[in-house]
Design an enzyme around this catalytic site. Sequence first.
Site, PDB file in Angstrom:
ATOM      1  N   CYS A 113      -0.902  -0.045  -6.212  1.00 55.31           N
ATOM      2  CA  CYS A 113      -1.497   0.949  -5.311  1.00 55.31           C
ATOM      3  C   CYS A 113      -1.900   2.135  -6.172  1.00 55.31           C
ATOM      4  O   CYS A 113      -1.075   2.754  -6.837  1.00 55.31           O
ATOM      5  CB  CYS A 113      -0.502   1.294  -4.211  1.00 55.31           C
ATOM      6  SG  CYS A 113      -0.292   3.005  -3.874  1.00 55.31           S
TER       7      CYS A 113
ATOM      8  N   VAL B 132       0.838  -1.197   0.000  1.00 52.02           N
ATOM      9  CA  VAL B 132       0.000   0.000   0.000  1.00 52.02           C
ATOM     10  C   VAL B 132       0.874   1.247   0.000  1.00 52.02           C
ATOM     11  O   VAL B 132       2.030   1.208   0.400  1.00 52.02           O
ATOM     12  CB  VAL B 132      -0.946   0.010   1.220  1.00 52.02           C
ATOM     13  CG1 VAL B 132      -2.024  -1.038   1.062  1.00 52.02           C
ATOM     14  CG2 VAL B 132      -0.199  -0.199   2.520  1.00 52.02           C
ATOM     15  N   CYS B 133       0.283   2.341  -0.462  1.00 51.23           N
ATOM     16  CA  CYS B 133       1.043   3.581  -0.530  1.00 51.23           C
ATOM     17  C   CYS B 133       1.345   4.063   0.885  1.00 51.23           C
ATOM     18  O   CYS B 133       0.548   3.802   1.768  1.00 51.23           O
ATOM     19  CB  CYS B 133       0.280   4.652  -1.316  1.00 51.23           C
ATOM     20  SG  CYS B 133      -1.014   5.496  -0.405  1.00 51.23           S
ATOM     21  N   PRO B 134       2.474   4.672   1.158  1.00 55.02           N
ATOM     22  CA  PRO B 134       3.473   5.128   0.194  1.00 55.02           C
ATOM     23  C   PRO B 134       4.630   4.152  -0.003  1.00 55.02           C
ATOM     24  O   PRO B 134       5.665   4.545  -0.521  1.00 55.02           O
ATOM     25  CB  PRO B 134       3.994   6.399   0.861  1.00 55.02           C
ATOM     26  CG  PRO B 134       4.021   6.041   2.309  1.00 55.02           C
ATOM     27  CD  PRO B 134       2.847   5.104   2.513  1.00 55.02           C
ATOM     28  N   PHE B 135       4.461   2.886   0.420  1.00 59.23           N
ATOM     29  CA  PHE B 135       5.603   1.964   0.376  1.00 59.23           C
ATOM     30  C   PHE B 135       6.167   1.718  -1.025  1.00 59.23           C
ATOM     31  O   PHE B 135       7.381   1.674  -1.183  1.00 59.23           O
ATOM     32  CB  PHE B 135       5.268   0.655   1.095  1.00 59.23           C
ATOM     33  CG  PHE B 135       5.271   0.823   2.588  1.00 59.23           C
ATOM     34  CD1 PHE B 135       6.463   1.029   3.275  1.00 59.23           C
ATOM     35  CD2 PHE B 135       4.095   0.823   3.302  1.00 59.23           C
ATOM     36  CE1 PHE B 135       6.472   1.217   4.650  1.00 59.23           C
ATOM     37  CE2 PHE B 135       4.091   1.011   4.675  1.00 59.23           C
ATOM     38  CZ  PHE B 135       5.286   1.210   5.355  1.00 59.23           C
TER      39      PHE B 135
END
Lengths: 74, 380
Positions: free
Chosen positions: A38, A11-14
């Site tokens: 994402c 998931v963001c921001p990964f």
Amino acid sequence: MQKRLEVLGMVCPFPLIEAQQAIEELNSGDELVVDFDCTQGTESIPRWAAEAGHTVTNFEQTDEAAWTITIQKK
Amino acid sequence: MKFESHTMYYIHIVLLRIKGADFMAYMIITGLICGALLGFVMQRGRFCLTGGFRDMYLAKNNRMFYALLVAIAVQSVGVFLLIDMGVFEYSAGTLPIVAVIVGSFIFGIGIILAGGCATGTWYRAGEGLIGSWIALAGYMLMSTIMKSGVLAPINQQIQGSSVLPTNSIADTFGINHWFIIIPFVAIVAFILFKQLTKPKVAIPALKAKRTGLAHILFEKRWNPFVTAALIGVIALIAWPLSAATGRVFGLGITTPSANILQYLTTGDSTFINWGVFLVLGIFAGSFIAAKGSKEFRFRMPDVKTGINSFVGGNLMGIGASLAGGCSIGNGLVMTAAMTWQGWIGLIFMILGTWTASYFVYVRPRQKAKAAKLKEQVAAV
């Protein structure tokens, strides 16, 4: 040289953080291919690449909610 | 004031007409439409306040925060015009200062862990992210526990301690509300002008596969300030639509989310209100937007993300219940109503996201770097 970064499911921001980390280890002119799903990454990843001065050589949707982007390090 | 009484008379007539079954139909239709518009715009505009607050710290990027200010300004001008015209009356009440500060800070931590604020979680649930479903479950559960469950007495006790008499900023200074709104709008206009005249970097876009309206609605990248202005307008129309059902407030997420669970578990239909249809509408609207733009897919998170989502959802429920609002209720609506609760809430919510961002994003990266350096030194 081309490096592939699979961040599907993250998931963001990964995905963006992983991409930023991965590109640090590349040499100038090398390419980083990021496969992500994402949605918010479709905005944040190309924006970061452009603002950091890298070149986006490919950016496309591969499937329902799945994208790939290729960034060439400056 | 002849004009005011006329408007009030008109509203009264409308209310009389929509009693009973019609009243329910009005509530369902206007709530769902308003929510669906919001969900659609947020999904397509990538309007993520959590990401915005986080990036102020991580990327030193304030774009989404400025966009939020635009949405607040649009809504504020509209809402106070409506209030001045006598369309509805609104009193900001008192300010439970400690509960607002503590609650907002906890909420800020929660949204980083959950990967989205209250609306963000609703609209990502509509994109098919199972992690957001988990966060939503925790959020609804904990809001219910805090509002009518075992933690309700503690919640009320904290909210009841240290209450300041006036919540309205204009009332505190004893001035007309426009003396606050006009300077605020001027500041936002100045920021917007600065942002729009900044030299632009060309952002690579996906190849366009559609044309016309379909391209604009389901493909094109939306400008964040256009998105924000649209959200401001939707937040504005929410006020009179909701006020006509007796709920004099704008967009709200936490209480309606809890109301759904309260209704489902008690069968008590008094828990059903305009806000319930609003949040269901957000879910539906973002699903339509995601499906239409080929961005819907069920996505299962890994274990760590799943746990973070659940913990984050619970913290969001605790925080928003204490603070009397989430990033929308306090951050977008109470700010536009020019209340201390809104602005103090917004500041501490942002501080909460920065604190959590340090532990979730910054520190692990520093640790990894240090470990790598050690490895290299050891190798030499």
